[in-house]
Design a protein around this motif. Structure first.
Motif, PDB file in Angstrom:
ATOM      1  N   SER A 138      43.829  35.776  40.186  1.00 18.31           N
ATOM      2  CA  SER A 138      42.882  36.280  41.173  1.00 18.31           C
ATOM      3  C   SER A 138      43.208  37.735  41.487  1.00 18.31           C
ATOM      4  O   SER A 138      44.000  38.022  42.380  1.00 18.31           O
ATOM      5  CB  SER A 138      42.999  35.381  42.420  1.00 18.31           C
ATOM      6  OG  SER A 138      41.888  35.481  43.235  1.00 18.31           O
ATOM      7  N   MET A 139      42.556  38.642  40.755  1.00 16.24           N
ATOM      8  CA  MET A 139      42.902  40.065  40.861  1.00 16.24           C
ATOM      9  C   MET A 139      41.669  40.907  41.206  1.00 16.24           C
ATOM     10  O   MET A 139      41.655  41.651  42.189  1.00 16.24           O
ATOM     11  CB  MET A 139      43.504  40.491  39.523  1.00 16.24           C
ATOM     12  CG  MET A 139      43.773  41.957  39.372  1.00 16.24           C
ATOM     13  SD  MET A 139      44.687  42.242  37.834  1.00 16.24           S
ATOM     14  CE  MET A 139      44.435  43.985  37.626  1.00 16.24           C
ATOM     15  N   THR A 140      40.580  40.748  40.443  1.00 20.81           N
ATOM     16  CA  THR A 140      39.367  41.548  40.642  1.00 20.81           C
ATOM     17  C   THR A 140      38.777  41.292  42.028  1.00 20.81           C
ATOM     18  O   THR A 140      38.808  40.162  42.521  1.00 20.81           O
ATOM     19  CB  THR A 140      38.340  41.154  39.553  1.00 20.81           C
ATOM     20  OG1 THR A 140      38.941  41.376  38.283  1.00 20.81           O
ATOM     21  CG2 THR A 140      37.058  41.961  39.662  1.00 20.81           C
ATOM     22  N   SER A 184      37.454  35.025  39.755  1.00 20.32           N
ATOM     23  CA  SER A 184      38.733  34.349  39.511  1.00 20.32           C
ATOM     24  C   SER A 184      38.411  33.097  38.678  1.00 20.32           C
ATOM     25  O   SER A 184      37.986  32.068  39.213  1.00 20.32           O
ATOM     26  CB  SER A 184      39.398  33.949  40.836  1.00 20.32           C
ATOM     27  OG  SER A 184      39.631  35.083  41.631  1.00 20.32           O
ATOM     28  N   SER A 185      38.601  33.214  37.367  1.00 15.33           N
ATOM     29  CA  SER A 185      38.188  32.138  36.457  1.00 15.33           C
ATOM     30  C   SER A 185      38.928  30.843  36.755  1.00 15.33           C
ATOM     31  O   SER A 185      40.155  30.871  36.990  1.00 15.33           O
ATOM     32  CB  SER A 185      38.446  32.534  35.001  1.00 15.33           C
ATOM     33  OG  SER A 185      37.724  33.690  34.689  1.00 15.33           O
ATOM     34  N   ASN A 186      38.209  29.753  36.720  1.00 19.45           N
ATOM     35  CA  ASN A 186      38.741  28.392  36.869  1.00 19.45           C
ATOM     36  C   ASN A 186      39.380  28.110  38.231  1.00 19.45           C
ATOM     37  O   ASN A 186      40.081  27.111  38.389  1.00 19.45           O
ATOM     38  CB  ASN A 186      39.775  28.051  35.780  1.00 19.45           C
ATOM     39  CG  ASN A 186      39.235  28.339  34.410  1.00 19.45           C
ATOM     40  OD1 ASN A 186      38.041  28.173  34.170  1.00 19.45           O
ATOM     41  ND2 ASN A 186      40.071  28.792  33.504  1.00 19.45           N
ATOM     42  N   ASP A 244      39.748  41.290  31.220  1.00 21.10           N
ATOM     43  CA  ASP A 244      41.001  42.024  30.961  1.00 21.10           C
ATOM     44  C   ASP A 244      40.765  43.529  30.854  1.00 21.10           C
ATOM     45  O   ASP A 244      41.525  44.237  30.190  1.00 21.10           O
ATOM     46  CB  ASP A 244      41.713  41.519  29.686  1.00 21.10           C
ATOM     47  CG  ASP A 244      42.147  40.074  29.797  1.00 21.10           C
ATOM     48  OD1 ASP A 244      42.189  39.551  30.932  1.00 21.10           O
ATOM     49  OD2 ASP A 244      42.434  39.470  28.746  1.00 21.10           O
ATOM     50  N   GLY A 245      39.705  44.022  31.475  1.00 21.96           N
ATOM     51  CA  GLY A 245      39.458  45.468  31.531  1.00 21.96           C
ATOM     52  C   GLY A 245      38.347  45.918  30.610  1.00 21.96           C
ATOM     53  O   GLY A 245      38.267  45.449  29.471  1.00 21.96           O
ATOM     54  N   PRO A 246      37.475  46.822  31.088  1.00 22.15           N
ATOM     55  CA  PRO A 246      36.349  47.262  30.252  1.00 22.15           C
ATOM     56  C   PRO A 246      36.782  48.127  29.065  1.00 22.15           C
ATOM     57  O   PRO A 246      37.798  48.813  29.128  1.00 22.15           O
ATOM     58  CB  PRO A 246      35.479  48.097  31.208  1.00 22.15           C
ATOM     59  CG  PRO A 246      36.084  48.016  32.541  1.00 22.15           C
ATOM     60  CD  PRO A 246      37.443  47.418  32.429  1.00 22.15           C
TER      61      PRO A 246
END
Ligand SMILES: Cc1cc2nc3c(=O)[nH]c(=O)nc-3n(C[C@H](O)[C@H](O)[C@H](O)COP(=O)(O)OP(=O)(O)OC[C@H]3O[C@@H](n4cnc5c(N)ncnc54)[C@H](O)[C@@H]3O)c2cc1C
Length: 433
Positions: free
Chosen positions: A136-138, A169-171, A381-383
């Motif tokens: 959970s970062m973005t 935050s995936s899943n 993981d970043g654009p």
């Protein structure tokens, strides 16, 4: 001289087994239980999936992403790449082999930075494949630039109190715990003022506001959570690594995650190429097979060329990581694989879709989800743009500015220097004229 493109015969035997096993036993799971990969097993699915996991374990192929000191098999990145390119064909395969993202990256940072208690509580069950985790970062207002994050943890006695918002935050909706990146000291640079916490998902104050889906999924039924952290209290022992270490930890996590995605993408792109070739050899129009049309031959040739370059580059990068045993030393090449990956998958899937005509764009073939997957790879993981700037900075590090007005390779300057170097001979030639 060691520069070898062959796989050890013993490991090749393993890979051959994996290839058959994935095609026959695992790919059908994608069709019977699509989208349930990250949902803890119920009794019915357990009956089908536990024996498959047991077979993988018995062949020593479970959780190959971590070294033996960290609880895994220690195969290294090159072997993992050869394995992952097979697993990439199927969305269930990484689960059956215990090496699915984002859990692999999460396991890796707990293994590197966790205390013995944290490893026992989170890493062991994660490696057993019994629970899932979320990273959970973005945040809703900031993704590519983590220095803009504002979600905050403040110390209150023996506890930390987390407040703020996280996005995608995936899943998170099925995860047993979250790894949350937050500001712990707003008075220093973000590079030293952010920390990571291990937070059980049932901690009071974690509010999953909605689960965002990807394009094509029904609204509100996705697996990328918008989360409100509302006075979430965790004990001091929930801190992962030291206070202010979040950036360093994130690099460990994302380096591995990015290259593992690239490995799996080889498998998916290869599947798209296989489908394209099969169709080209099966469909006749205007008197000949599609395979005999030069445009289609061009699609196949371009796809093969892109895939084989990408594959060799990913294998080389994996080999380099093994050699240096440090993701940071291979950062330029990991970023390059990350940048190339969406284009390779997109282009091959797009051509495969075109060769299938109307059937290709229908929901009876998987091309469109592959193309969406390529879009995801350009962001998760970043654009791509940010990774390109990383590559450029690293490439520029090996170059120097010209020390005079004209470029080093300016021909008049070079010619003058060359003539001066060989002046004796040139005078001799002129003298003989
Ligand atoms: C399927 C999926 C799963 C994800 N899972 C997770 C997860 O589990 N946990 C998590 O924390 N996050 C996750 N993310 C979020 C992902 O990390 C972010 O989407 C990504 O970092 C970009 O942030 P953003 O979406 O806010 O875009 P922004 O930061 O708003 O960027 C938008 C666009 O601006 C451009 N741009 C941005 N920066 C630059 C620059 N420096 N130079 C040039 N152009 C630039 C790019 O075109 C970029 O695509 C996931 C994303 C996807 C799509």
């Amino acid at each position: 001289m060691a520069w070898d493109f062959e796989t050890d015969p013993e490991f090749q035997q393993q890979l051959d087994w994996v290839d058959t096993f994935v095609r026959e036993e695992v790919e059908p799971l994608d069709l019977v239980w699509p989208g349930l990969e990250f949902t803890p097993l119920d009794d019915v699915r357990r009956k089908a999936i536990d024996p498959l996991k047991a077979e993988v374990r018995s062949r020593g192929l479970w959780a190959t992403h971590l070294g033996p000191d960290l609880g895994g098999q220690g195969y290294g990145q090159l072997k993992l790449a050869l394995l992952n390119e097979i697993l990439g064909r199927s969305s269930w395969a990484p689960i059956v082999f215990g090496c699915q993202a984002p859990d692999t990256g999460n396991a890796e940072i707990i293994a590197h930075y966790g205390t013995p208690e944290q490893k026992e509580r989170y890493l062991r069950p994660l490696l057993e494949g019994e629970l899932f985790s979320s990273y959970s970062m973005t945040e809703p207002h900031a993704g590519a630039d983590p220095t803009m994050f504002t979600t905050r943890a403040e110390r209150d006695g023996d506890e930390w109190v987390i407040n703020g918002w996280k996005f995608f935050s995936s899943n998170a909706n099925t995860a047993a715990f979250l790894i949350v990146m937050v500001v712990t000291n707003p008075d220093v640079s973000a590079y030293n003022g952010m920390s990571m916490f291990l937070v059980p998902s049932d901690t009071p104050g974690i509010d999953i506001v909605r689960n965002v889906g990807l394009a094509g999924e029904p609204e509100g039924h996705g697996s990328h959570a918008l989360i409100h952290y509302d006075n979430v209290r965790v004990p001091a022992e929930a801190l992962l690594g030291g206070e202010g270490q979040a950036f360093a930890i994130a690099q460990t996590r994302l380096g591995g995650g990015r290259i593992h995605h690239a490995m799996r993408t080889i498998g998916l792109a290869n599947k798209a190429l296989d489908m394209m070739c099969e169709r080209a050899l099966s469909r006749t129009t205007q008197g000949s097979l599609l395979a005999e049309k030069q445009f289609v031959q061009g699609y196949i040739a371009d796809s093969y060329a892109q895939l084989v370059q990408f594959r060799l580059f990913v294998l080389y990068t994996a080999w380099s990581i093994d050699k240096h045993n440090d993701y940071r030393k291979v950062r330029k090449d990991i970023a390059t694989a990350k940048v190339v990956m969406p284009t390779v998958l997109h282009d091959i899937a797009w051509r495969g879709m075109q060769v299938h005509g109307a059937l290709g764009v229908s929901n009876e073939m998987p091309f469109f989800s592959m193309i969406l997957g390529a879009g995801v790879m350009g962001l998760a993981d970043g654009p791509t743009e940010v990774h390109k700037t990383t590559i450029a900075r690293q490439v520029l590090r090996d170059h120097r500015p010209s020390d005079d007005l004209w470029p080093t390779q300016h021909l008049p300057k070079l010619r003058e220097a060359a003539r001066a170097k060989y002046a004796d001979y040139l005078e001799h030639e002129v003298g003989n004229l």
